[in-house]
Design an enzyme around this catalytic site. Structure first.
Site, short mmCIF file in Angstrom:
data_model
loop_
_atom_site.label_atom_id
_atom_site.label_comp_id
_atom_site.label_asym_id
_atom_site.label_seq_id
_atom_site.Cartn_x
_atom_site.Cartn_y
_atom_site.Cartn_z
N GLU A 260 12.94 24.24 5.85
CA GLU A 260 12.82 22.95 5.17
C GLU A 260 12.29 23.25 3.78
O GLU A 260 11.25 23.90 3.63
CB GLU A 260 11.88 22.01 5.94
CG GLU A 260 11.91 20.58 5.42
CD GLU A 260 10.71 20.23 4.59
OE1 GLU A 260 10.89 20.00 3.37
OE2 GLU A 260 9.59 20.20 5.13
N CYS A 294 6.51 16.76 0.95
CA CYS A 294 7.94 17.04 0.76
C CYS A 294 8.74 15.75 0.71
O CYS A 294 9.80 15.69 0.10
CB CYS A 294 8.47 17.90 1.91
SG CYS A 294 7.47 19.35 2.29
#
Length: 508
Positions: A260, A294
């Protein structure tokens, strides 16, 4: 805890190794205050960690799923009770999270990971093929052959706890490199796992020079997988290195690559959006934990007709936001993680002062801590760099678009960024919600309707993105766990044939 100063070793095969090459963990909001000393790994330490993982694999991989699950379920209970305050305090001090942000991360989310992952592992094991009276068919979920290299980020203690333990739950052994700026919480999380009964060598902690450690790990024939959260550039370099080595037959098998990475997350408003709900989403989503999630939205698209109302509401909220030492519970924000982040974000603020319009904030104060004011920027250019580039700080840029260009704006959002992590749409018009959901289907792996695009909960919103944001293997779900096993199909025939001929060959 602020008055303590632990000496954090490498942990290899259960042994504490002190290299003597020491770095310091400091408070981001008081960067003169040293919280801990931690030892940097040498090349031989990384090589030894790989060997220790291999030694531990021989036994750990033979444990039943239930026996392995017991370790992490006990760790979850320890974290929920006796160790909760310790993990939260370490995350607050070392990563400058408020009490609320620490609680939902280093306690709640990591506890969820350690409880839900065993549940999902049981579901995977129970999914077996069809058998009949003449045969028994099984699928065995084997651990990967080799070690998993886990590289974890500073911004979520829960991610630091999940990336090494998810593969370990499935029978793998791990070499774990935590972020250098989050060593304090990593150290306490590893101690929780050890007290829960995790055998020596199952997870080996090596800290220090990321380039050197990665070169050794990716260059090992025993590499079985990579579990990564970090920058897109680093992940791309891993992919390239592993591809090059694979082409030369350097590994026993093709390593699993799970990552990720970056994001340029968005909020889109329709003319029917609730202005107050939108303003709160911008403020909470963009400025909680200093925009260092994020999933934090950093580009916002608002119809021109409602923008003045939304702008004024958002600015009013921002003027009430307090920033400072996270031990003062009146503060909504702490400091960004380190000098490098502070310098990078400050350069974006300087650009905005020249090439856009700063509506609120814009200040950077680094004397005591790495403080960046929550900043709202307005631009008429949807291609302006602050609308396109990942900043990873408390800076939100808004593009007011003509009301009549709703559909054009949908396509603009889809093509502006190479990332596809999170995004949200605000609208009370159901047709608009449906149209946004369809047009932006590939633009976000986690898509939110009338909510900020942060705060994914394990078991509710499995997290991950595609395109330039990663492999979308959804941490907090069985989709992630299946990446850490190699299935073996087993067929047992109860009465095997004893004649090579088939019945049709028999003469009448």
């Amino acid at each position: 805890m602020a008055g303590e100063r632990p000496d954090i070793p490498l942990v290899i095969g259960g042994e504490h190794v002190r290299s003597g090459d020491v770095s310091h963990a400091v408070m981001p909001h008081d960067h003169h205050h040293v919280l801990a000393d931690w030892h940097q790994a040498r090349q031989q330490d990384v090589e030894r960690a790989i060997e220790a993982a291999g030694e531990a694999h021989r036994e750990w991989s033979t444990w039943s799923q239930q026996e392995r699950s017991a370790v992490f379920l006990k760790a979850a209970e320890l974290l929920a009770t006796t160790d909760r305050a310790t993990a939260n305090a370490a995350t607050m001090l070392g990563q400058s999270k408020t009490a609320h942000q620490a609680e939902i991360d280093s306690a709640a989310e990591l506890i969820d990971f350690w409880r839900f992952n065993p549940f999902y592992a049981d579901e995977l094991s129970a999914d077996q093929p069809i058998s009949d009276r003449s045969m028994w068919n099984q699928v065995e979920l084997r651990p990967l052959e080799g070690f998993v290299y886990a590289i974890t980020p500073f911004n979520f203690t829960s991610i630091a706890g999940n990336l090494p333990t998810a593969p370990a739950l499935m029978g793998n052994t791990v070499v774990w490199k935590p972020a250098s700026s989050a060593m304090l919480s990593a150290w306490y999380i590893l101690q929780v796992l050890e007290r829960a009964g995790l055998p020596p060598g199952v997870i080996n902690l090596v800290s220090g020079d990321a380039v050197m450690i990665s070169q050794v790990a990716l260059g090992s024939r025993e590499l079985a997988g990579v579990h990564f959260t970090g920058s897109t550039g680093v992940f791309n370099s891993f992919w390239n290195t592993i591809g090059t080595h694979s082409a030369k037959g350097a590994y026993k098998s093709y390593p699993r690559i799970v990552g990720e990475t970056g994001g340029k997350d968005f909020i889109l408003a329709h003319v029917s959006a609730d202005p107050q709900a939108l303003a709160v989403a911008i403020a909470r989503g963009g400025f909680e934990y200093q925009g260092q999630k994020c999933s934090a939205p950093s580009r916002v698209y608002v119809p021109a007709s409602i923008w003045p109302d939304v702008r004024d509401r958002t600015v009013a909220i921002m003027r009430e936001i307090r920033m400072g030492d996270v031990r003062d519970f009146r503060n909504f924000m702490g400091a960004v993680i380190d000098q490098k982040a502070f310098t990078k974000i400050s350069s974006y603020l300087a650009d905005a002062k020249t090439n856009a319009k700063i509506l609120q904030g814009g200040g950077a104060h680094g004397e005591t801590g790495y403080f960046i004011e929550p900043t709202l920027v307005e631009t008429g250019d949807p291609g302006y760099r602050l609308m396109c580039e990942e900043i990873f700080g408390p800076v939100v840029t808004v593009h007011p678009y003509p009301d009549a260009k709703w559909r054009e704006t949908l396509h603009l959002i889809d093509r502006t960024s190479p990332y596809a992590l999170t995004g949200g749409v605000f609208a009370r018009d159901r047709v608009a919600i449906r149209e946004a959901s369809q047009t932006l289907r590939q633009a976000a792996g986690n898509f939110y309707i009338n909510d900020k695009p942060t705060g994914a909960v394990v078991g509710q919103q499995p997290f991950g993105g595609a395109r330039g944001s990663g492999t979308n293997d959804k941490a907090g779900s069985k989709l992630n766990l299946v990446r850490w096993v190699s299935a073996r199909s087993i067929k047992e025939t109860f009465v095997p044939p004893t004649d090579w001929r088939y019945p049709f060959m028999t003469e009448a």
